[in-house]
Design a protein around this motif. Structure first.
Motif, short mmCIF file in Angstrom:
data_model
loop_
_atom_site.label_atom_id
_atom_site.label_comp_id
_atom_site.label_asym_id
_atom_site.label_seq_id
_atom_site.Cartn_x
_atom_site.Cartn_y
_atom_site.Cartn_z
N UNK A 1 0.90 -1.26 0.11
CA UNK A 1 0.04 -0.07 -0.07
C UNK A 1 0.84 1.11 0.03
N UNK A 2 0.70 2.25 -0.93
CA UNK A 2 1.63 3.36 -1.23
C UNK A 2 0.80 4.35 -0.46
N UNK A 3 -0.53 4.51 -0.21
CA UNK A 3 -0.95 5.53 0.49
C UNK A 3 -0.56 5.68 2.14
N UNK A 4 0.32 6.56 2.38
CA UNK A 4 0.74 6.58 3.67
C UNK A 4 0.22 7.86 4.27
N UNK A 5 -0.29 7.67 5.54
CA UNK A 5 -1.00 8.81 6.33
C UNK A 5 -0.44 8.68 7.88
N UNK A 6 -0.07 10.29 8.38
CA UNK A 6 0.33 10.10 9.67
C UNK A 6 -0.55 9.97 10.63
N UNK A 7 -0.15 9.41 11.97
CA UNK A 7 -0.91 9.19 13.03
C UNK A 7 -1.68 10.53 13.11
N UNK A 8 -1.09 11.69 13.17
CA UNK A 8 -1.85 12.81 13.55
C UNK A 8 -3.05 13.23 12.60
N UNK A 9 -2.92 12.59 11.28
CA UNK A 9 -4.18 12.79 10.36
C UNK A 9 -5.22 11.58 10.67
N UNK A 10 -4.82 10.64 11.10
CA UNK A 10 -5.65 9.50 11.43
C UNK A 10 -6.59 9.57 12.83
N UNK A 11 -6.05 10.53 13.72
CA UNK A 11 -6.48 10.50 15.19
C UNK A 11 -7.12 11.92 15.30
N UNK A 12 -8.25 11.99 16.22
CA UNK A 12 -8.87 12.68 16.57
C UNK A 12 -8.09 13.63 17.79
N UNK A 13 -7.59 12.66 18.43
CA UNK A 13 -6.86 13.07 20.00
C UNK A 13 -5.59 12.44 20.05
N UNK A 14 -4.51 12.86 20.33
CA UNK A 14 -3.46 11.85 20.49
C UNK A 14 -2.78 12.73 21.86
N UNK A 15 -3.05 11.88 23.06
CA UNK A 15 -2.54 12.79 24.31
C UNK A 15 -2.24 11.47 25.28
N UNK A 16 -2.03 11.85 26.46
CA UNK A 16 -1.53 10.79 27.49
C UNK A 16 -2.32 10.91 28.55
N UNK A 17 -2.27 9.98 29.74
CA UNK A 17 -2.87 9.94 30.86
C UNK A 17 -2.38 11.08 31.64
N UNK A 18 -3.04 11.16 32.93
CA UNK A 18 -2.98 12.29 33.77
C UNK A 18 -1.62 12.30 34.51
N UNK A 19 -0.97 13.56 34.34
CA UNK A 19 0.47 13.69 34.93
C UNK A 19 0.32 13.97 36.37
#
Length: 377
Positions: A188-206
């Motif tokens: 598959x040649x259609x490569x997409x970043x995780x940033x464009x595939x996800x509405x939210x990318x964050x982590x748990x409580x600090x």
């Protein structure tokens, strides 16, 4: 039942390390030399490093014969056991218990395996817990007639073989899923970043929340170790704390978690409608459902190229970390949604087989543990 100290039963030796500044101690060596990491509560069948006879003669390391039992003395592996299946020497973080006439070595291996929690509790030191050769010599072992020892060994070894087979079945099913992903999407040649595939990318409580003995599970990186979410934990939070922290990570079925520190790179799809929250060493990924199937995304992160990118992006030495900014840069092949769904259906069928194997594995481990308790208390 009679108990005897290990030091009264046989010889106990600790290894050493030839000078690493002298190539003649290491280059083209033919004497197997082990480090404490080889002790993983299982058989040790090979060495990754070798030393020369000159290196052996100029260090404090000592040869351990086949069937010696090794105990790791320091660090993360402190108290872990290894059963040596060939003659070898080790470093100063390994103590070897040599074979003796009164003990079936495999019986001794199982006994020491049953004592790991006690050994850990007896470890000295905080950042670098350790035990000593003297401590190992003073461990009291129940000495039964050799026939009885063999009877116990035969039973436990039979169960160990079954456990290993079940674990191997699970590994093969995991490899089948990875191979299927490469077969379907390797070109598959259609490569997409995780940033464009996800509405939210964050982590748990600090901020560590206030914990309590019961309530809503608060999970750690260890809960993702098998690339699925488990909820067994000793940490719980109140409904009030949950409602406050949930705003940052509105987790729901179909979202993904990804471990980012220590045992990094383990993704898991949230498949159950259970309230829970998680520590900051876990990344939270909310996929754009119109673009990507959650199980497809899980497979892409576990596929060889996904794991390669993760490995290339981790930073740090003592504690390797996968940063959120680097997760966003991971490139994922993006085929048509119908093809992703077909892969997800395949995964679900494989997972049904895994559930059956995991159930059998759990039951066998339960029997093994109950017999260990019966034999060794």
């Amino acid at each position: 039942m009679k108990y005897k100290k290990i030091g009264d039963l046989t010889n106990v030796i600790t290894g050493g390390t030839p000078s690493t500044s002298k190539p003649e101690y290491w280059d083209n060596g033919d004497i197997p030399w082990l480090q404490s990491g080889c002790c993983q509560n299982c058989d040790v069948n090979f060495a990754e490093k070798y030393i020369t006879q000159e290196g052996y003669n100029n260090s404090s390391t000592k040869l351990m014969p086949k069937d010696s039992i090794m105990i790791a003395l320091t660090g993360a592996t402190a108290g872990k056991i290894g059963y040596l299946n060939f003659e070898a020497c080790g470093n100063q973080s390994i103590t070897g218990i040599l074979p003796c006439e009164l003990m079936n070595q495999r019986y001794l291996f199982y006994f020491l395996l049953s004592q790991r929690e006690k050994i850990l509790a007896d470890c000295i030191g905080g950042a670098q817990p350790h035990i000593s050769q003297g401590y190992v010599k003073n461990i009291h072992v129940p000495v039964l007639p050799l026939e009885k020892q063999k009877e116990i060994v035969d039973t436990l070894s039979c169960l160990s073989v079954i456990i290993n087979k079940r674990q191997n079945e699970i590994r093969l099913l995991d490899n089948l899923t990875k191979a299927r992903f490469v077969e379907m999407f390797g070109d598959c040649g259609n490569m997409v970043s995780m940033n464009d595939l996800c509405l939210i990318i964050t982590d748990g409580t600090h901020q560590p929340p206030k914990f309590q003995e019961t309530g809503i599970p608060f999970i750690l990186v260890s809960n993702l170790s098998n690339n699925t979410v488990t909820y067994n934990t000793e940490k719980y939070i109140s409904d009030e704390t949950y409602n406050e922290l949930y705003k940052r990570t509105p987790i729901e079925q179909g979202d993904l978690l990804l471990s980012t520190v220590g045992s990094y790179g383990h993704p898991a799809v949230v498949t159950e409608n259970i309230k829970f929250l998680f520590q900051r060493h876990i990344a939270y990924l909310k996929p754009r459902r119109e673009l990507v199937n959650s199980f497809y995304l899980h497979g892409a992160l576990l596929a060889p190229d996904g794991q390669r990118q993760i490995e290339e992006k981790v930073k740090g030495i003592a504690q390797k970390t996968l940063n959120l900014s680097d997760i966003r840069k991971i490139m994922i092949p993006l085929p048509k949604l119908e093809e992703q769904n077909a892969f997800a259906d395949f995964v679900k069928q494989v997972d049904k087989s895994k559930v059956a194997v995991q159930k059998a594995l759990y039951e066998t481990k339960l029997l093994f543990d109950s017999l260990m308790q019966k034999y060794f208390g």
